[in-house]
Scaffold this active site. Structure first.
Site, PDB file in Angstrom:
ATOM      1  N   TYR A   1       1.330  -1.194   0.094  1.00 19.87           N
ATOM      2  CA  TYR A   1       0.067   0.027   0.479  1.00 19.87           C
ATOM      3  C   TYR A   1       1.149   1.011  -0.255  1.00 19.87           C
ATOM      4  O   TYR A   1       2.011   1.255   1.015  1.00 19.87           O
ATOM      5  CB  TYR A   1      -0.818  -0.068   1.249  1.00 19.87           C
ATOM      6  CG  TYR A   1      -1.995  -1.292   1.420  1.00 19.87           C
ATOM      7  CD1 TYR A   1      -1.973  -1.876   0.419  1.00 19.87           C
ATOM      8  CD2 TYR A   1      -2.345  -1.511   2.239  1.00 19.87           C
ATOM      9  CE1 TYR A   1      -3.309  -2.204   0.232  1.00 19.87           C
ATOM     10  CE2 TYR A   1      -3.685  -2.461   2.561  1.00 19.87           C
ATOM     11  CZ  TYR A   1      -3.740  -2.788   1.840  1.00 19.87           C
ATOM     12  OH  TYR A   1      -5.156  -4.111   1.516  1.00 19.87           O
TER      13      TYR A   1
ATOM     14  N   LEU B   1     -21.618   1.493  -3.250  1.00 26.42           N
ATOM     15  CA  LEU B   1     -22.911   1.307  -2.278  1.00 26.42           C
ATOM     16  C   LEU B   1     -23.251   2.908  -1.542  1.00 26.42           C
ATOM     17  O   LEU B   1     -24.348   2.353  -0.585  1.00 26.42           O
ATOM     18  CB  LEU B   1     -22.894   0.053  -0.998  1.00 26.42           C
ATOM     19  CG  LEU B   1     -22.386  -1.509  -1.791  1.00 26.42           C
ATOM     20  CD1 LEU B   1     -22.359  -2.394  -0.803  1.00 26.42           C
ATOM     21  CD2 LEU B   1     -24.367  -1.630  -2.659  1.00 26.42           C
ATOM     22  N   THR B   2     -22.664   3.448  -1.898  1.00 26.64           N
ATOM     23  CA  THR B   2     -22.174   4.813  -0.695  1.00 26.64           C
ATOM     24  C   THR B   2     -23.977   5.725  -1.989  1.00 26.64           C
ATOM     25  O   THR B   2     -24.073   6.486  -1.096  1.00 26.64           O
ATOM     26  CB  THR B   2     -21.465   5.945  -0.987  1.00 26.64           C
ATOM     27  OG1 THR B   2     -20.952   6.303  -2.327  1.00 26.64           O
ATOM     28  CG2 THR B   2     -20.134   5.568   0.144  1.00 26.64           C
ATOM     29  N   GLY B   3     -23.954   5.123  -3.461  1.00 23.87           N
ATOM     30  CA  GLY B   3     -24.458   5.501  -3.975  1.00 23.87           C
ATOM     31  C   GLY B   3     -23.935   7.039  -5.229  1.00 23.87           C
ATOM     32  O   GLY B   3     -24.726   7.925  -5.761  1.00 23.87           O
ATOM     33  N   LYS B   4     -22.590   7.830  -4.708  1.00 23.09           N
ATOM     34  CA  LYS B   4     -22.446   8.222  -5.025  1.00 23.09           C
ATOM     35  C   LYS B   4     -22.006   8.376  -6.544  1.00 23.09           C
ATOM     36  O   LYS B   4     -21.202   9.266  -7.577  1.00 23.09           O
ATOM     37  CB  LYS B   4     -21.043   8.611  -4.165  1.00 23.09           C
ATOM     38  CG  LYS B   4     -19.572   7.958  -4.125  1.00 23.09           C
ATOM     39  CD  LYS B   4     -18.427   8.048  -3.434  1.00 23.09           C
ATOM     40  CE  LYS B   4     -17.040   7.018  -3.655  1.00 23.09           C
ATOM     41  NZ  LYS B   4     -16.132   7.642  -2.415  1.00 23.09           N
TER      42      LYS B   4
END
Length: 348
Positions: free
Chosen positions: A53, A244-247
């Site tokens: 990372y 799944l946040t909808g953004k």
């Protein structure tokens, strides 16, 4: 914050885990340190990293930077190191930025651990995970054409035994405390468990696989193994990489978001995904729930779940997640989520 046992280690971890894969690219060092402070203050005692990372993107110039950022926090907060459980991962075959892409082996394990300890500025790693198996994985959308028939079983098992012996040496040195897997299958996990039980080597405590309302590979064979062998799931991407946040609905691509950096979202992006997300957003709206809170609460409610690993680019995103840390979904909501899953079973 609910606490869950980490396998049979005797260690208890919060069922929300701070993921750090954006530390060093999308998240600055200062921002990462603030997230550490916020997470611990909210009762989260579990932090996950990896030697490769940050991501988005992965580059030779930034590999290891996430661990360095965490290490600088550790150095400035030495008295707090025992307040949280620190997990990191060993990269393996195919990752050219570490050890020229060598597979995980008895030779690479001590090298990788020493490198992580140095960057993390700590004397020990609580949970040391293999980022993916040497023999390949069906994760990362490779399930569509996954072929497990290649490779020699005896060679695979011999490598596992060699790795367990190397891990045992690291436990005896005090460098690591527990062992975990990532992107593993039921057969692979069962072999690691069997070998450890037969030899007394470090026993698998957890497996970190992708899991969300959009990605439910863990629900069958892995769930059964988890129940009988005490190998809990550490779910990565419980918000389905932000879907799944909808953004991302309606063609929206917020500046600085993952989709702005990785347009195809690692193979997740398709019309079917947006249709499935719409179904879950409708449930959240109907019941007056924040879709982020609903997705994480559902994930944490699963019987095999040890902890859901979330990532936050900034403090506002982290605070939104923390605001829903005590939510428990009603049976009506859970039933509607199951119906939506049947209608949209494998969106990616």
């Amino acid at each position: 914050m609910k606490m869950k046992p980490l396998g049979r280690t005797g260690v208890m971890v919060s069922d929300l885990c701070l993921g750090t894969m954006t530390f060093g690219t999308q998240t600055s060092e200062t921002g990462g340190h603030r997230q550490m402070d916020m997470a611990l203050a909210a009762g989260i005692n579990f932090v996950d990293a990896a030697e490769m990372y940050p991501v988005n993107p992965i580059s030779k110039e930034t590999v290891g930077r996430t661990e360095e950022i965490l290490g600088n926090w550790n150095a400035s907060n030495a008295a707090r190191r025992g307040d949280y459980v620190l997990a990191t991962k060993h990269s393996g075959a195919g990752f050219s930025h570490a050890r020229d892409g060598a597979p995980i082996s008895g030779q690479t394990i001590p090298q990788a651990i020493e490198g992580s300890l140095r960057r993390l500025q700590t004397d020990y790693i609580d949970l040391y995970q293999f980022h993916w198996p040497n023999r390949g994985s069906y994760m990362f959308r490779q399930n569509w054409d996954y072929d497990p028939s290649g490779g020699d079983r005896d060679e695979v098992v011999a490598n596992m035994q060699e790795c367990l012996e190397a891990l045992q040496a690291q436990v005896e040195k005090g460098n690591i405390r527990a062992f975990g897997l990532s992107n593993e299958s039921a057969w692979g996990t069962a072999q690691w468990v069997r070998l450890a039980d037969e030899t007394g080597a470090p026993r698998v405590a957890s497996v970190q696989n992708e899991y969300s309302m959009l990605c439910r590979h863990f629900d069958t064979d892995m769930a059964e193994l988890s129940a009988h062998e005490d190998v809990g799931l550490l779910a990565f991407s419980p918000l389905a990489a932000g879907f799944l946040t909808g953004k991302y609905q309606g063609g929206s691509v917020p500046e600085g978001s993952r989709m702005s950096l990785v347009p195809e979202m690692g193979g997740r992006k398709s019309d079917r995904v947006f249709d499935a997300v719409a179904a879950y957003l409708e449930i959240a709206d109907k019941h007056g729930l924040d879709p982020v809170h609903m997705a994480l609460s559902w994930c944490r409610s699963r019987p095999f779940m040890t902890s859901a690993i979330f990532g936050a680019t900034d403090e506002a995103q982290l605070q939104r997640i923390l605001d829903g840390k005590d939510l428990e979904l009603s049976q009506d909501v859970l039933k509607e989520i199951n119906l939506a899953h049947r209608a949209h079973p494998m969106p990616y």
